[in-house]
Design a protein around this motif. Structure first.
Motif, PDB file in Angstrom:
ATOM      1  N   THR A   1      -0.274  10.875   0.641  1.00 41.80           N
ATOM      2  CA  THR A   1       0.172   9.483   0.720  1.00 41.80           C
ATOM      3  C   THR A   1       0.609   9.189   2.151  1.00 41.80           C
ATOM      4  O   THR A   1       1.556   9.791   2.634  1.00 41.80           O
ATOM      5  CB  THR A   1       1.366   9.219  -0.235  1.00 41.80           C
ATOM      6  N   GLN A   2      -0.088   8.276   2.807  1.00 38.76           N
ATOM      7  CA  GLN A   2       0.259   7.996   4.201  1.00 38.76           C
ATOM      8  C   GLN A   2       0.646   6.537   4.422  1.00 38.76           C
ATOM      9  O   GLN A   2       0.804   6.097   5.547  1.00 38.76           O
ATOM     10  CB  GLN A   2      -0.917   8.374   5.110  1.00 38.76           C
ATOM     11  N   THR A   3       0.783   5.796   3.333  1.00 35.04           N
ATOM     12  CA  THR A   3       1.187   4.396   3.429  1.00 35.04           C
ATOM     13  C   THR A   3       2.311   4.154   2.430  1.00 35.04           C
ATOM     14  O   THR A   3       2.559   4.974   1.547  1.00 35.04           O
ATOM     15  CB  THR A   3       0.007   3.467   3.074  1.00 35.04           C
ATOM     16  N   ILE A   4       2.977   3.004   2.556  1.00 29.50           N
ATOM     17  CA  ILE A   4       3.953   2.576   1.544  1.00 29.50           C
ATOM     18  C   ILE A   4       3.135   1.858   0.476  1.00 29.50           C
ATOM     19  O   ILE A   4       2.472   0.856   0.768  1.00 29.50           O
ATOM     20  CB  ILE A   4       5.000   1.622   2.160  1.00 29.50           C
ATOM     21  N   ASN A   5       3.149   2.389  -0.739  1.00 31.85           N
ATOM     22  CA  ASN A   5       2.326   1.810  -1.813  1.00 31.85           C
ATOM     23  C   ASN A   5       3.209   1.049  -2.809  1.00 31.85           C
ATOM     24  O   ASN A   5       4.205   1.592  -3.291  1.00 31.85           O
ATOM     25  CB  ASN A   5       1.544   2.904  -2.529  1.00 31.85           C
ATOM     26  N   PHE A   6       2.818  -0.181  -3.083  1.00 32.32           N
ATOM     27  CA  PHE A   6       3.567  -1.047  -4.003  1.00 32.32           C
ATOM     28  C   PHE A   6       2.806  -1.188  -5.319  1.00 32.32           C
ATOM     29  O   PHE A   6       1.616  -1.512  -5.316  1.00 32.32           O
ATOM     30  CB  PHE A   6       3.745  -2.444  -3.401  1.00 32.32           C
ATOM     31  N   PHE A   7       3.516  -0.965  -6.427  1.00 28.13           N
ATOM     32  CA  PHE A   7       2.954  -1.167  -7.771  1.00 28.13           C
ATOM     33  C   PHE A   7       3.835  -2.169  -8.505  1.00 28.13           C
ATOM     34  O   PHE A   7       5.059  -2.045  -8.468  1.00 28.13           O
ATOM     35  CB  PHE A   7       2.930   0.154  -8.553  1.00 28.13           C
ATOM     36  N   GLU A   8       3.209  -3.122  -9.160  1.00 28.04           N
ATOM     37  CA  GLU A   8       4.006  -4.064  -9.965  1.00 28.04           C
ATOM     38  C   GLU A   8       4.113  -3.521 -11.379  1.00 28.04           C
ATOM     39  O   GLU A   8       3.103  -3.208 -12.010  1.00 28.04           O
ATOM     40  CB  GLU A   8       3.374  -5.460  -9.973  1.00 28.04           C
ATOM     41  N   VAL A   9       5.352  -3.405 -11.855  1.00 30.11           N
ATOM     42  CA  VAL A   9       5.597  -2.833 -13.183  1.00 30.11           C
ATOM     43  C   VAL A   9       6.339  -3.859 -14.036  1.00 30.11           C
ATOM     44  O   VAL A   9       7.364  -4.408 -13.619  1.00 30.11           O
ATOM     45  CB  VAL A   9       6.428  -1.523 -13.059  1.00 30.11           C
ATOM     46  N   GLY A  10       5.779  -4.138 -15.213  1.00 26.41           N
ATOM     47  CA  GLY A  10       6.424  -5.066 -16.141  1.00 26.41           C
ATOM     48  C   GLY A  10       7.214  -4.283 -17.183  1.00 26.41           C
ATOM     49  O   GLY A  10       6.760  -3.230 -17.636  1.00 26.41           O
ATOM     50  N   VAL A  11       8.384  -4.781 -17.557  1.00 26.32           N
ATOM     51  CA  VAL A  11       9.199  -4.089 -18.566  1.00 26.32           C
ATOM     52  C   VAL A  11       9.787  -5.055 -19.589  1.00 26.32           C
ATOM     53  O   VAL A  11      10.067  -6.208 -19.285  1.00 26.32           O
ATOM     54  CB  VAL A  11      10.383  -3.283 -17.938  1.00 26.32           C
ATOM     55  N   LYS A  12       9.959  -4.510 -20.776  1.00 29.22           N
ATOM     56  CA  LYS A  12      10.631  -5.247 -21.849  1.00 29.22           C
ATOM     57  C   LYS A  12      11.925  -4.469 -22.119  1.00 29.22           C
ATOM     58  O   LYS A  12      11.875  -3.266 -22.395  1.00 29.22           O
ATOM     59  CB  LYS A  12       9.731  -5.241 -23.084  1.00 29.22           C
ATOM     60  N   ILE A  13      13.055  -5.160 -21.974  1.00 27.46           N
ATOM     61  CA  ILE A  13      14.355  -4.510 -22.187  1.00 27.46           C
ATOM     62  C   ILE A  13      14.953  -5.070 -23.469  1.00 27.46           C
ATOM     63  O   ILE A  13      14.977  -6.300 -23.667  1.00 27.46           O
ATOM     64  CB  ILE A  13      15.306  -4.747 -20.978  1.00 27.46           C
ATOM     65  N   GLU A  14      15.404  -4.173 -24.323  1.00 22.26           N
ATOM     66  CA  GLU A  14      15.890  -4.541 -25.665  1.00 22.26           C
ATOM     67  C   GLU A  14      16.817  -5.753 -25.661  1.00 22.26           C
ATOM     68  O   GLU A  14      16.646  -6.680 -26.436  1.00 22.26           O
ATOM     69  CB  GLU A  14      16.620  -3.336 -26.267  1.00 22.26           C
ATOM     70  N   GLU A  15      17.831  -5.735 -24.757  1.00 22.15           N
ATOM     71  CA  GLU A  15      18.840  -6.800 -24.802  1.00 22.15           C
ATOM     72  C   GLU A  15      18.508  -8.021 -23.934  1.00 22.15           C
ATOM     73  O   GLU A  15      19.323  -8.926 -23.794  1.00 22.15           O
ATOM     74  CB  GLU A  15      20.238  -6.261 -24.452  1.00 22.15           C
ATOM     75  N   ALA A  16      17.314  -8.057 -23.370  1.00 21.79           N
ATOM     76  CA  ALA A  16      16.923  -9.210 -22.548  1.00 21.79           C
ATOM     77  C   ALA A  16      15.849 -10.003 -23.278  1.00 21.79           C
ATOM     78  O   ALA A  16      14.897  -9.437 -23.815  1.00 21.79           O
ATOM     79  CB  ALA A  16      16.400  -8.733 -21.198  1.00 21.79           C
ATOM     80  N   GLU A  17      16.015 -11.326 -23.296  1.00 26.11           N
ATOM     81  CA  GLU A  17      15.035 -12.172 -23.998  1.00 26.11           C
ATOM     82  C   GLU A  17      13.705 -12.190 -23.258  1.00 26.11           C
ATOM     83  O   GLU A  17      12.646 -12.093 -23.857  1.00 26.11           O
ATOM     84  CB  GLU A  17      15.595 -13.589 -24.139  1.00 26.11           C
ATOM     85  N   GLU A  18      13.802 -12.338 -21.936  1.00 18.63           N
ATOM     86  CA  GLU A  18      12.568 -12.421 -21.151  1.00 18.63           C
ATOM     87  C   GLU A  18      12.162 -11.067 -20.606  1.00 18.63           C
ATOM     88  O   GLU A  18      13.009 -10.218 -20.339  1.00 18.63           O
ATOM     89  CB  GLU A  18      12.780 -13.390 -19.971  1.00 18.63           C
ATOM     90  N   ARG A  19      10.871 -10.891 -20.424  1.00 15.82           N
ATOM     91  CA  ARG A  19      10.386  -9.655 -19.801  1.00 15.82           C
ATOM     92  C   ARG A  19      10.747  -9.663 -18.323  1.00 15.82           C
ATOM     93  O   ARG A  19      10.862 -10.722 -17.715  1.00 15.82           O
ATOM     94  CB  ARG A  19       8.871  -9.538 -19.977  1.00 15.82           C
ATOM     95  N   LYS A  20      10.925  -8.479 -17.776  1.00 13.91           N
ATOM     96  CA  LYS A  20      11.277  -8.345 -16.356  1.00 13.91           C
ATOM     97  C   LYS A  20      10.133  -7.636 -15.634  1.00 13.91           C
ATOM     98  O   LYS A  20       9.264  -7.029 -16.259  1.00 13.91           O
ATOM     99  CB  LYS A  20      12.543  -7.496 -16.216  1.00 13.91           C
ATOM    100  N   ALA A  21      10.194  -7.696 -14.317  1.00 13.64           N
ATOM    101  CA  ALA A  21       9.199  -6.970 -13.518  1.00 13.64           C
ATOM    102  C   ALA A  21       9.865  -6.470 -12.246  1.00 13.64           C
ATOM    103  O   ALA A  21      10.881  -7.022 -11.795  1.00 13.64           O
ATOM    104  CB  ALA A  21       8.024  -7.878 -13.180  1.00 13.64           C
ATOM    105  N   PHE A  22       9.320  -5.404 -11.684  1.00 10.67           N
ATOM    106  CA  PHE A  22       9.823  -4.890 -10.413  1.00 10.67           C
ATOM    107  C   PHE A  22       8.676  -4.244  -9.657  1.00 10.67           C
ATOM    108  O   PHE A  22       7.619  -3.966 -10.225  1.00 10.67           O
ATOM    109  CB  PHE A  22      10.975  -3.891 -10.639  1.00 10.67           C
ATOM    110  N   TYR A  23       8.887  -4.035  -8.370  1.00 10.38           N
ATOM    111  CA  TYR A  23       7.930  -3.255  -7.582  1.00 10.38           C
ATOM    112  C   TYR A  23       8.397  -1.817  -7.558  1.00 10.38           C
ATOM    113  O   TYR A  23       9.540  -1.524  -7.173  1.00 10.38           O
ATOM    114  CB  TYR A  23       7.826  -3.771  -6.143  1.00 10.38           C
ATOM    115  N   LEU A  24       7.539  -0.931  -7.989  1.00 12.96           N
ATOM    116  CA  LEU A  24       7.779   0.500  -7.819  1.00 12.96           C
ATOM    117  C   LEU A  24       7.153   0.838  -6.466  1.00 12.96           C
ATOM    118  O   LEU A  24       5.974   0.570  -6.236  1.00 12.96           O
ATOM    119  CB  LEU A  24       7.109   1.260  -8.956  1.00 12.96           C
ATOM    120  N   VAL A  25       7.951   1.373  -5.557  1.00 11.78           N
ATOM    121  CA  VAL A  25       7.478   1.608  -4.192  1.00 11.78           C
ATOM    122  C   VAL A  25       7.389   3.112  -3.938  1.00 11.78           C
ATOM    123  O   VAL A  25       8.382   3.830  -4.036  1.00 11.78           O
ATOM    124  CB  VAL A  25       8.422   0.940  -3.162  1.00 11.78           C
ATOM    125  N   ASP A  26       6.180   3.561  -3.650  1.00  6.14           N
ATOM    126  CA  ASP A  26       5.904   4.981  -3.430  1.00  6.14           C
ATOM    127  C   ASP A  26       5.820   5.230  -1.919  1.00  6.14           C
ATOM    128  O   ASP A  26       4.928   4.703  -1.254  1.00  6.14           O
ATOM    129  CB  ASP A  26       4.567   5.313  -4.124  1.00  6.14           C
TER     130      ASP A  26
END
Length: 207
Positions: A63-88
Motif C-alpha cells: 500500500t503506497q497511497t492513502i486509500n479511502f473506502f466508504e462504509v455504510g452502517v446500521k446502528i441498533e439505537e439510531a433511526e437513520e443509517r450512518k456512513a464513514f470513510y475507512l482510511v487505509d
C-alpha cells in the motif's frame, strides 16, 4: 447474538497522496495504520465482510497511497443509517523502498493525519505475536503527542495460545508505556474482536 452495529456496504472511493485527491463530503474518518504485514488489509476485509475490498499482499509495503473506502452502517439505537470513510494508510517500518521514497510517504501521511478535519480516531494495529517494535512505539507516541485518539488493535491472535495472548498483550501495554490502555484482540481469520471493534465505531458515529 445479533450485532448492535451492522455494516451494510463497503466500497472503494479514492486513493490519494495529496489533499486535493481526498474525497469530498463530510463523512467522519476512521483510520487504520500499522507496520507493513501486520494484517491490516485482512482486518479491513474481515470487518467490512467485503472480499478483497483492501488488497491483501504477501509483499510488505504494497500500500503506497492513502486509500479511502466508504462504509455504510446500521446502528441498533439510531433511526437513520450512518456512513464513514475507512482510511487505509501505508504501512510503516519495513518496505522495499528507498529512503527518499519513505520520506515522501511519511510526509503525505503526516500531512493527512495532522490536517484532516474529519478524523475521528486512529486504529493502530500491532502484531500480537511479538513485542511492539521501535517503529510501533514511535508511531504511537507521535499520535498521542499530536492529540490523536488511538485504539490499539492486537492482530493475529488466533496464531497464539490464550496464555501467550495475555502475556503478549501485557507486553504491548508495557512497551507503549501506558498500563491502563485497552488493547483490542483481533483475529481476521475467525472474526474475533469484530463485534467489539464495530461497537467502538458505532459509538464514535453516534457522538
Amino acid at each position: 447474538m445479533k450485532d448492535r452495529v451492522i455494516i451494510t456496504q463497503g466500497t472503494y472511493v479514492a486513493s490519494a497522496v495529496k489533499k486535493d485527491q481526498y474525497p469530498e463530503g463530510n463523512l467522519p474518518e476512521i483510520v487504520f495504520i500499522g507496520r507493513s504485514n501486520v494484517g491490516k488489509s485482512s482486518l479491513i476485509n474481515s470487518l467490512t465482510r467485503v472480499n478483497n475490498l483492501a488488497r491483501v499482499s504477501s509483499q510488505p509495503g504494497k500500500t503506497q497511497t492513502i486509500n479511502f473506502f466508504e462504509v455504510g452502517v446500521k446502528i441498533e439505537e439510531a433511526e437513520e443509517r450512518k456512513a464513514f470513510y475507512l482510511v487505509d494508510l501505508p504501512g510503516y517500518g519495513y518496505a522495499k523502498t528507498g529512503k527518499e521514497k519513505r520520506k515522501i510517504w511519511s510526509k503525505f501521511i503526516e500531512e493527512y493525519l495532522l490536517h484532516s478535519p474529519r478524523l475521528s480516531f486512529v486504529c493502530q494495529l500491532i502484531d500480537s505475536r511479538h513485542e511492539p517494535m521501535a517503529s510501533d512505539v514511535e508511531m504511537f507516541n507521535w499520535l498521542v503527542d499530536n492529540g490523536l485518539p488511538v485504539l490499539i488493535i492486537a492482530t493475529k491472535v488466533d496464531k497464539i495460545g490464550k496464555n501467550e495472548r495475555a502475556k503478549n498483550i501485557a507486553a504491548i501495554k508495557r512497551k507503549l508505556g501506558i498500563k491502563e490502555i485497552s488493547v483490542l484482540p483481533y483475529s481476521s481469520l475467525k472474526n474475533e474482536g469484530r463485534s467489539d471493534l464495530l461497537d467502538v465505531i458505532g459509538d464514535s458515529l453516534l457522538e
